[in-house]
Scaffold this motif. Structure first.
Motif, PDB file in Angstrom:
ATOM      1  N   GLU A  25      -9.587 -15.664  -7.197  1.00  0.00           N
ATOM      2  CA  GLU A  25      -8.304 -14.959  -7.260  1.00  0.00           C
ATOM      3  C   GLU A  25      -7.365 -15.635  -8.261  1.00  0.00           C
ATOM      4  O   GLU A  25      -6.711 -14.957  -9.077  1.00  0.00           O
ATOM      5  N   GLN A  26      -7.307 -16.963  -8.218  1.00  0.00           N
ATOM      6  CA  GLN A  26      -6.439 -17.678  -9.152  1.00  0.00           C
ATOM      7  C   GLN A  26      -6.862 -17.449 -10.596  1.00  0.00           C
ATOM      8  O   GLN A  26      -6.024 -17.208 -11.478  1.00  0.00           O
ATOM      9  N   LYS A  27      -8.160 -17.527 -10.855  1.00  0.00           N
ATOM     10  CA  LYS A  27      -8.638 -17.369 -12.223  1.00  0.00           C
ATOM     11  C   LYS A  27      -8.477 -15.933 -12.713  1.00  0.00           C
ATOM     12  O   LYS A  27      -8.219 -15.695 -13.903  1.00  0.00           O
ATOM     13  N   LEU A  28      -8.618 -14.968 -11.805  1.00  0.00           N
ATOM     14  CA  LEU A  28      -8.369 -13.575 -12.206  1.00  0.00           C
ATOM     15  C   LEU A  28      -6.898 -13.369 -12.572  1.00  0.00           C
ATOM     16  O   LEU A  28      -6.582 -12.663 -13.538  1.00  0.00           O
ATOM     17  N   LEU A  34     -13.661 -16.792 -18.226  1.00  0.00           N
ATOM     18  CA  LEU A  34     -14.771 -15.868 -17.925  1.00  0.00           C
ATOM     19  C   LEU A  34     -16.022 -16.644 -17.520  1.00  0.00           C
ATOM     20  O   LEU A  34     -16.744 -16.257 -16.590  1.00  0.00           O
ATOM     21  N   GLY A  35     -16.282 -17.761 -18.205  1.00  0.00           N
ATOM     22  CA  GLY A  35     -17.429 -18.587 -17.837  1.00  0.00           C
ATOM     23  C   GLY A  35     -17.301 -19.144 -16.429  1.00  0.00           C
ATOM     24  O   GLY A  35     -18.270 -19.153 -15.660  1.00  0.00           O
ATOM     25  N   ASP A  36     -16.079 -19.614 -16.112  1.00  0.00           N
ATOM     26  CA  ASP A  36     -15.846 -20.128 -14.754  1.00  0.00           C
ATOM     27  C   ASP A  36     -16.059 -19.034 -13.711  1.00  0.00           C
ATOM     28  O   ASP A  36     -16.637 -19.288 -12.638  1.00  0.00           O
ATOM     29  N   LEU A  37     -15.596 -17.830 -14.017  1.00  0.00           N
ATOM     30  CA  LEU A  37     -15.737 -16.719 -13.069  1.00  0.00           C
ATOM     31  C   LEU A  37     -17.204 -16.342 -12.867  1.00  0.00           C
ATOM     32  O   LEU A  37     -17.633 -16.063 -11.749  1.00  0.00           O
ATOM     33  N   PHE A  38     -17.982 -16.328 -13.957  1.00  0.00           N
ATOM     34  CA  PHE A  38     -19.404 -16.007 -13.807  1.00  0.00           C
ATOM     35  C   PHE A  38     -20.123 -17.074 -12.978  1.00  0.00           C
ATOM     36  O   PHE A  38     -20.982 -16.770 -12.156  1.00  0.00           O
TER      37      PHE A  38
END
Length: 608
Positions: free
Chosen positions: A364-367, A396-400
């Protein structure tokens, strides 16, 4: 959040079965039939439904906000709901651990409105500081607060006005000393308990207030019955407030005068809490002893509630000890073990679940950061975009990476849930069920556990028909599993049905069909048709008829060589019958079910 939805059949439908959560906030919804629907059966999750403005305005509307089949803690707060014509403002069915606070519900059409707030088989929940305002005192329903078969809730300082009935309470809705600070004004009837099956419990100095034109309080039972479940009000001492007692009430022994020595705020945190269970209160003792005046199903459900709340409590009363010992070895203890097992199943893998929750918070934070960067890029020149792009790529890399971790965590947790669900299914199948309310509980448990064990894949038409056959029964005689079946059915099919229990609990059962109420698109069984569950079976199989048998029926069991192994006669009026199969070896059998002028044939597999 912050959506505007106009003229949609359903505004928001949110259903989740994992440790995550549901959040619906600050939305404005105009939906003809349903504004917000949510279901969350995992007690590790959560739901927040707050600050929404919801309007419904059709003759076949269901609800502005509707909670179904939920075990996750939920907050429904500060919502504004307007019911233009038919339906509910806020409804909750087969749910637990919810808080309804500071909601404002308006019922505009007294001739069409059902209820402002409606609870059906809801437990361990708190209703506080809600306001329901109606459009007049007429209409067939038009109830501000309707409570049905909902034990163990707390009601604090709710304001009810300008409806036909202020609060309508039925079924086993035990809330000893927890119906507090309710304000009634301008009703034809302020408080109505319609029969001996309506169990609210004793209320001692709970300071409910009957204001201008509040209307009478009515308990439609004998004086002796009402005297055992009284309202004690402070009207005799020097500081007594006459509004604590209705001007008119019946029976005359229901409300009784006594001095309130503590004079406590009815919504003080010390008393307005769900966990304030008194294990040796007079009401608990009466339920433990049993009461032959109320229906067997209502008594059984109340005793199940009391048995659950007594677990781990310190008691010394011999009546309570005897009740606990007796319940340990009957269906009450057996079904408690199933529910306890389901809770344990969802509470397992705590490290993995906590890691998953932590990861979801990071997502949620990264989004949010990604959205912020995108907004900056819209305003930036080429040099600014070039500077922001590496940051975006890193996010994006962290989210993936988080997504991959979450997938692995979720699959591991769910694999264990499936394994435990399969074990509990077998345990549930071994419970001896005789009465319809026990059989219904067993079947709904079995369908739910089977659904979990099969990756929540859609149930087949036979299972849907079985759920529907239970949903169309009378809860007062066939148990709270009826409400669970209705809620589970709605979650599975996303179809929304209205049930008229006044008809269903009459000798001739019927599903509501007036006012254009939507009918479930499930298999509709012919008269005297039946379904068998579970199949494969272990030690018992249950036969359900879609309506009470007009004549007696014969159940004949044959092996594949045509040899008759069993024959049982089922009496007229029966809707469910359990057949023991524990004495049959594993294999396939033929069940022939004969009624007057009709025979149905079913293949049943016995597997252990």
């Amino acid at each position: 959040t912050e959506n505007e939805m106009l003229q949609r059949e359903v505004g928001i439908w949110a259903a989740i079965g994992s440790a995550g959560g549901i959040s619906n906030t600050n939305n404005e919804i105009e939906a003809p039939r349903l504004g917000i629907v949510f279901a969350h059966p995992d007690p590790n999750g959560g739901a927040v439904i707050t600050d929404n403005i919801v309007n419904t305005d059709t003759e076949n509307a269901i609800a502005g906000i509707w909670q179904l089949f939920s075990s996750a803690p939920a907050l429904l707060g500060n919502n504004t709901v307007t019911v233009g014509k038919a339906g509910l403002g806020i409804g909750s069915a087969a749910a637990a651990k919810s808080t309804l606070r500071d909601n404002a519900v308006s019922l505009s059409d007294p001739t069409a409105a059902a209820a402002g707030i409606d609870l059906a088989n809801v437990t361990k929940s708190l209703l506080e500081d809600n306001t329901v305002t109606g459009g007049g005192t007429g209409g067939p329903d038009n109830i501000a607060l309707r409570i049905v078969s909902s034990a163990g809730n707390v009601y604090c300082c709710n304001t009810l006005s300008n409806t036909r009935i202020g609060a309508h309470i039925s079924g086993g809705s035990l809330a000893t000393d927890n119906f507090r600070g309710t304000s009634f004004s301008n009703h034809a009837t302020s408080l109505l308990l319609p029969d001996v099956n309506a169990i609210l419990g004793t209320q001692t100095h709970t300071k409910n207030r009957w204001l201008q034109d509040a209307g009478p309080a009515v308990y439609e039972v004998s004086s002796n019955f009402a005297e055992n479940l009284p309202f004690f009000v402070d009207v005799s001492s020097s500081n007594g407030d006459p509004s604590y007692e209705p001007e008119d009430f019946s029976p005359e022994d229901w409300f009784q005068s006594a001095t309130d020595t503590e004079d406590m705020d009815p919504c003080d945190e010390e008393v307005c809490m769900v966990n304030g269970f008194a294990p040796e209160s007079d009401d608990v003792k009466k339920i433990a002893l049993g009461d032959t005046l109320i229906s067997a199903a209502v008594l059984w459900e109340l005793q199940r509630y009391v048995y659950e709340r007594l677990q781990g409590a310190s008691v010394s009363n011999p009546t309570i000890f005897e009740f606990l010992a007796r319940s340990d070895t009957n269906s009450i203890g057996a079904f408690y073990a199933i529910q306890d097992g389901i809770n344990a199943m969802f509470s397992a893998d705590s490290l993995e679940r906590n890691q998953l929750k932590y990861n979801l918070a990071l997502v949620e934070q990264k989004l949010d950061s990604l959205v912020h960067i995108d907004e900056q890029m819209l305003e930036a020149d080429s040099a600014g975009i070039a500077a922001l792009m590496p940051v975006k790529i890193q996010l994006l890399g962290d989210l993936f990476e988080l997504s991959s971790d979450n997938k692995d965590l979720s699959e591991g947790i769910w694999s264990n849930v499936k394994s435990e669900a399969g074990k509990l299914y077998s345990q549930n199948d071994s419970i001896s069920a005789t009465h319809s309310f026990e059989i219904n509980e067993k079947v709904v448990n079995g369908l739910y556990l089977n659904w979990l064990d099969n990756d929540t894949e859609p149930l087949d038409s036979t299972a849907i028909a079985l759920l529907q056959s239970i949903a169309e029964q009378c809860p007062l005689t066939d148990g709270n599993a009826v409400y669970r079946a209705r809620a589970f059915l709605s979650v599975l099919t996303r179809a929304h049905a209205s049930y008229n229990d006044s008809l269903l609990c009459a000798p001739m059962s019927a599903m509501i069909g007036n006012n254009g109420a939507y009918q479930l698109p499930a298999v509709k069984l012919q008269k005297d048709a039946c379904v068998l569950f579970p199949n494969p079976a272990q030690n018992e199989i249950n036969i359900f008829w879609n309506s009470p048998l007009e004549n007696s029926a014969s159940v004949l069991v044959f092996d594949l060589l045509g040899k008759q192994l069993k024959q049982e006669v089922v009496g007229a009026g029966t809707t469910a019958q359990a057949i023991r199969t524990g004495d049959l070896p594993e294999g396939m059998y033929i069940f022939r079910i004969r009624t007057k002028g009709r025979e149905s044939v079913h293949k049943v597999v016995i597997k252990r």
